[in-house]
Design a protein around this motif. Structure first.
Motif, mmCIF file in Angstrom:
data_model
loop_
_atom_site.group_PDB
_atom_site.id
_atom_site.type_symbol
_atom_site.label_atom_id
_atom_site.label_comp_id
_atom_site.label_asym_id
_atom_site.label_seq_id
_atom_site.Cartn_x
_atom_site.Cartn_y
_atom_site.Cartn_z
ATOM 1 N N ARG A 349 0.847 -1.205 0.000
ATOM 2 C CA ARG A 349 0.000 0.000 0.000
ATOM 3 C C ARG A 349 0.878 1.248 0.000
ATOM 4 N NH1 ARG A 349 -5.084 2.007 0.962
ATOM 5 N NH2 ARG A 349 -5.336 3.714 2.444
ATOM 6 N N HIS A 350 1.934 1.229 0.798
ATOM 7 C CA HIS A 350 2.855 2.364 0.825
ATOM 8 C C HIS A 350 3.633 2.460 -0.488
ATOM 9 C CE1 HIS A 350 2.162 3.205 5.080
ATOM 10 N NE2 HIS A 350 2.137 1.895 5.258
ATOM 11 N N TYR A 351 3.955 1.318 -1.063
ATOM 12 C CA TYR A 351 4.698 1.323 -2.326
ATOM 13 C C TYR A 351 3.871 1.998 -3.417
ATOM 14 C CZ TYR A 351 8.283 -0.406 -5.553
ATOM 15 O OH TYR A 351 9.332 -0.481 -6.451
ATOM 16 N N PHE A 352 2.574 1.670 -3.473
ATOM 17 C CA PHE A 352 1.687 2.301 -4.443
ATOM 18 C C PHE A 352 1.602 3.813 -4.197
ATOM 19 C CE2 PHE A 352 -2.499 4.133 -5.238
ATOM 20 C CZ PHE A 352 -2.653 3.889 -6.592
ATOM 21 N N THR A 353 1.438 4.193 -2.937
ATOM 22 C CA THR A 353 1.231 5.608 -2.598
ATOM 23 C C THR A 353 2.437 6.463 -2.949
ATOM 24 O OG1 THR A 353 -0.231 4.969 -0.778
ATOM 25 C CG2 THR A 353 0.697 7.203 -0.718
ATOM 26 N N HIS A 354 3.610 6.039 -2.510
ATOM 27 C CA HIS A 354 4.785 6.918 -2.596
ATOM 28 C C HIS A 354 5.487 6.860 -3.946
ATOM 29 C CE1 HIS A 354 4.353 8.003 1.573
ATOM 30 N NE2 HIS A 354 4.293 6.730 1.897
ATOM 31 N N ASN A 355 5.356 5.769 -4.656
ATOM 32 C CA ASN A 355 6.092 5.642 -5.908
ATOM 33 C C ASN A 355 5.324 6.129 -7.123
ATOM 34 O OD1 ASN A 355 8.586 4.593 -4.938
ATOM 35 N ND2 ASN A 355 7.512 2.692 -4.465
ATOM 36 N N HIS A 356 4.134 6.674 -6.903
ATOM 37 C CA HIS A 356 3.405 7.291 -8.009
ATOM 38 C C HIS A 356 3.335 8.808 -7.869
ATOM 39 C CE1 HIS A 356 1.819 3.141 -8.773
ATOM 40 N NE2 HIS A 356 2.056 3.556 -10.003
ATOM 41 N N ARG A 357 4.045 9.345 -6.902
ATOM 42 C CA ARG A 357 4.084 10.795 -6.734
ATOM 43 C C ARG A 357 5.163 11.390 -7.630
ATOM 44 N NH1 ARG A 357 3.175 10.545 -0.262
ATOM 45 N NH2 ARG A 357 0.927 10.872 -0.303
ATOM 46 N N HIS A 358 4.914 12.582 -8.092
ATOM 47 C CA HIS A 358 5.809 13.234 -9.042
ATOM 48 C C HIS A 358 7.189 13.468 -8.420
ATOM 49 C CE1 HIS A 358 7.014 15.346 -12.526
ATOM 50 N NE2 HIS A 358 6.925 16.570 -12.024
ATOM 51 N N ASN A 359 8.220 12.894 -9.050
ATOM 52 C CA ASN A 359 9.617 13.071 -8.624
ATOM 53 C C ASN A 359 9.895 12.597 -7.203
ATOM 54 O OD1 ASN A 359 10.367 14.220 -11.106
ATOM 55 N ND2 ASN A 359 9.809 16.287 -10.406
ATOM 56 N N GLN A 360 9.099 11.657 -6.676
ATOM 57 C CA GLN A 360 9.328 11.202 -5.308
ATOM 58 C C GLN A 360 9.586 9.704 -5.213
ATOM 59 O OE1 GLN A 360 6.626 12.538 -2.259
ATOM 60 N NE2 GLN A 360 6.261 14.488 -3.263
ATOM 61 N N GLY A 361 9.216 8.940 -6.212
ATOM 62 C CA GLY A 361 9.310 7.496 -6.092
ATOM 63 C C GLY A 361 10.439 6.887 -6.901
ATOM 64 N N VAL A 362 10.301 5.585 -7.154
ATOM 65 C CA VAL A 362 11.316 4.845 -7.906
ATOM 66 C C VAL A 362 10.853 4.637 -9.348
ATOM 67 C CG1 VAL A 362 12.125 3.650 -5.844
ATOM 68 C CG2 VAL A 362 10.311 2.620 -7.215
ATOM 69 N N TYR A 363 9.810 5.352 -9.730
ATOM 70 C CA TYR A 363 9.158 5.114 -11.012
ATOM 71 C C TYR A 363 9.105 6.421 -11.787
ATOM 72 C CZ TYR A 363 5.465 3.249 -14.112
ATOM 73 O OH TYR A 363 4.722 2.832 -15.183
ATOM 74 N N ASP A 364 9.348 6.352 -13.104
ATOM 75 C CA ASP A 364 9.403 7.571 -13.921
ATOM 76 C C ASP A 364 8.035 8.208 -14.118
ATOM 77 O OD1 ASP A 364 12.117 7.311 -14.172
ATOM 78 O OD2 ASP A 364 12.015 6.223 -16.078
ATOM 79 N N GLN A 365 6.991 7.377 -14.226
ATOM 80 C CA GLN A 365 5.644 7.929 -14.420
ATOM 81 C C GLN A 365 5.068 8.376 -13.073
ATOM 82 O OE1 GLN A 365 4.467 8.339 -17.490
ATOM 83 N NE2 GLN A 365 6.320 7.381 -18.304
ATOM 84 N N TYR A 366 3.946 9.071 -13.106
ATOM 85 C CA TYR A 366 3.325 9.505 -11.860
ATOM 86 C C TYR A 366 1.838 9.723 -12.072
ATOM 87 C CZ TYR A 366 3.110 14.273 -13.703
ATOM 88 O OH TYR A 366 2.819 15.381 -14.469
ATOM 89 N N MET A 367 1.116 9.874 -10.951
ATOM 90 C CA MET A 367 -0.308 10.200 -10.976
ATOM 91 C C MET A 367 -0.528 11.481 -10.189
ATOM 92 S SD MET A 367 -2.137 6.584 -10.049
ATOM 93 C CE MET A 367 -1.464 5.037 -10.676
ATOM 94 N N PRO A 368 -1.561 12.244 -10.518
ATOM 95 C CA PRO A 368 -1.907 13.399 -9.693
ATOM 96 C C PRO A 368 -2.218 12.960 -8.265
ATOM 97 C CG PRO A 368 -3.074 13.475 -11.797
ATOM 98 C CD PRO A 368 -2.420 12.127 -11.712
ATOM 99 N N GLU A 369 -1.924 13.818 -7.299
ATOM 100 C CA GLU A 369 -2.161 13.490 -5.892
ATOM 101 C C GLU A 369 -3.615 13.122 -5.646
ATOM 102 O OE1 GLU A 369 -0.435 13.238 -3.088
ATOM 103 O OE2 GLU A 369 1.531 13.569 -3.971
ATOM 104 N N GLY A 370 -4.532 13.820 -6.328
ATOM 105 C CA GLY A 370 -5.943 13.527 -6.131
ATOM 106 C C GLY A 370 -6.325 12.126 -6.565
ATOM 107 N N VAL A 371 -5.715 11.645 -7.637
ATOM 108 C CA VAL A 371 -5.985 10.281 -8.105
ATOM 109 C C VAL A 371 -5.473 9.270 -7.089
ATOM 110 C CG1 VAL A 371 -5.478 8.582 -9.897
ATOM 111 C CG2 VAL A 371 -6.002 10.934 -10.534
ATOM 112 N N ILE A 372 -4.265 9.493 -6.578
ATOM 113 C CA ILE A 372 -3.696 8.589 -5.568
ATOM 114 C C ILE A 372 -4.604 8.524 -4.346
ATOM 115 C CG2 ILE A 372 -1.747 8.218 -4.000
ATOM 116 C CD1 ILE A 372 0.047 9.551 -6.121
ATOM 117 N N ALA A 373 -5.048 9.692 -3.876
ATOM 118 C CA ALA A 373 -5.912 9.739 -2.691
ATOM 119 C C ALA A 373 -7.245 9.044 -2.962
ATOM 120 C CB ALA A 373 -6.151 11.187 -2.283
ATOM 121 N N TYR A 374 -7.781 9.227 -4.164
ATOM 122 C CA TYR A 374 -9.053 8.588 -4.515
ATOM 123 C C TYR A 374 -8.907 7.062 -4.558
ATOM 124 C CZ TYR A 374 -12.974 6.917 -7.267
ATOM 125 O OH TYR A 374 -14.063 6.200 -7.707
ATOM 126 N N ILE A 375 -7.859 6.581 -5.221
ATOM 127 C CA ILE A 375 -7.642 5.134 -5.338
ATOM 128 C C ILE A 375 -7.430 4.521 -3.960
ATOM 129 C CG2 ILE A 375 -6.113 3.333 -6.261
ATOM 130 C CD1 ILE A 375 -7.799 4.711 -8.403
#
Length: 417
Positions: A349-375
């Motif tokens: 759950r933490h991996y999904f949350t933190h690694n989809h944030r812009h310039n914060q995770g281990v992954y090049d792509q990202y999602m808007p914060e609102g989408v992460i919070a909604y999911i």
């Protein structure tokens, strides 16, 4: 589980003389305060795990008072609570908390956050005795906690291993059975809690595929109205407690999802393939009401309910007796290992949350914060733009503001390439 009675070290006359009260059941309440408190929690629908943890903390405190001060729960002040804090911080053994395979008290090894939670539980217990029952005139736990220095507790979340995306890909591709692939990918791509995973029913899963559609039709299962017109989605229902009856089945685990209306989560091709693979290879579930047929089953039948349980998930991923879960087999989990060094089922759950944030995770792509919070199912703010935007009651709004950015940003592990 029946509660132990308070050791009868004190006479009824001594108990009656402790503090003041206007209660008509003073003697009974003071003789069994923990038992009465637990009964109240159970009556108001608190989850079994919460009740078990609360009872454990209170019984340990009760035993500490008896052994160290020969004091009763209703005859203490803040110094006793401060001494209990010191016992939890520096002591080497619990009084009542034992290992499952031995009656020897186990070592005390608490994070500051957990110790703070223990003391906070005492605050709530004494708040009940003071404010709800009028049994005592002061809350010794609240005073002790307020008087402790700010530096007493480090309440920052525990650190967690940083797993690069390539390393996670290697792990996911290493999984060799459909149930492990389906569970791990579901946790990674939706960020659900374990309780939400095990409560998922087939009627809340809409996979656009003729085999799945035929499966539902053959079993007489109709899709939930929330996803009937939303192909390749999963509906994660809103919050409810354990022992709540949903679609005719009493659930042993609760749903902690804060959005009252639930959450509609897109399913990408990789997760869809994993779910279809698992559903095609698992055995059939027959011991549930028709609309409550679960997605995830225990691998062996278990009487009247073969739904995968929270304990079973931990067994599949960590260990269960002599059986090693995949996280332990892979070397990411071992008993007694510090939280910051191991991967637990909740880690995903933490991996999904933190690694989809812009310039914060281990992954090049990202999602808007609102989408992460909604999911994640976070509680919405009714006055915010997020609440107006991230809704699923309007298909066009949801598809534009949730589905598209989600599918563009969700990480891929190349399992079926």
């Amino acid at each position: 589980m029946a509660d132990r009675e308070t050791p009868q070290k004190w006479s009824d006359e001594q108990i009656l003389q402790m503090d003041t009260s206007s209660s008509t059941d003073v003697l009974e309440l003071k003789r069994k305060p923990i038992q009465e408190y637990i009964r109240r929690k159970r009556r108001y629908g608190k989850e079994a795990e919460y009740i078990k943890k609360t009872r454990t903390v209170l019984r340990e405190f009760e035993s500490f008072l008896l052994n160290e001060f020969e004091s009763h729960l209703c005859d203490i002040d803040d110094t006793h609570v401060a001494a209990f804090n010191e016992h939890l911080r520096t002591g080497d053994r619990y009084y009542t908390i034992t290992k499952t395979w031995s009656m020897e008290p186990k070592n005390i090894d608490l994070l500051d956050r957990t110790r703070y939670e223990y003391l906070s539980e005492l605050v709530e217990f004494y708040k009940w005795l003071v404010e709800d029952e009028g049994l005592l005139t002061q809350n010794p736990a609240r005073k002790a906690l307020n008087d402790l220095p700010d530096s007493e507790f480090d309440l920052s979340p525990p650190g967690r291993p940083r797993i690069e995306i390539q390393e996670m890909k290697t792990f996911v591709q290493w999984l060799s059975t459909p149930i492990h692939r389906a569970i791990i990918l579901f946790l990674l791509k939706t960020g659900v809690r374990i309780g939400e995973l095990v409560n998922l029913d087939l009627c809340c899963l809409h996979l656009e595929h003729p085999i799945y559609e035929a499966t539902l039709e053959r079993r007489g299962i109709s899709l939930h109205s929330a996803i009937r017109s939303s192909p390749d989605t999963v509906f994660l229902e809103g919050k409810y407690q354990a022992d709540t009856t949903i679609r005719g089945e009493t659930r042993t685990a609760g749903n902690k999802r804060q959005r009252a209306g639930g959450t509609l989560v897109p399913i990408d091709t990789e997760l869809k393939t994993a779910l279809l693979e698992y559903l095609l290879t698992r055995r059939c579930a027959h011991s549930h009401p028709q609309q409550a047929r679960p997605v995830f089953l225990n691998r062996q039948g278990s009487g009247d309910n073969d739904r995968l349980t929270q304990q079973s998930v931990y067994g599949l991923l960590t260990e269960n007796g002599a059986s090693e879960g995949v996280l332990k087999q892979y070397g990411w989990w071992s008993k007694g290992q510090p939280t910051e060094e191991k991967v637990t089922p909740h880690y995903f759950r933490h991996y999904f949350t933190h690694n989809h944030r812009h310039n914060q995770g281990v992954y090049d792509q990202y999602m808007p914060e609102g989408v992460i919070a909604y999911i994640r199912g976070d509680s919405p703010d009714g006055e915010s733009v997020r609440e107006q935007t991230y809704r699923h009651d309007d298909w066009n709004v949801w598809e534009r503001y949730v589905k598209r950015p989600y599918l563009a940003g969700i990480y891929q592990f190349g399992v079926y390439e």
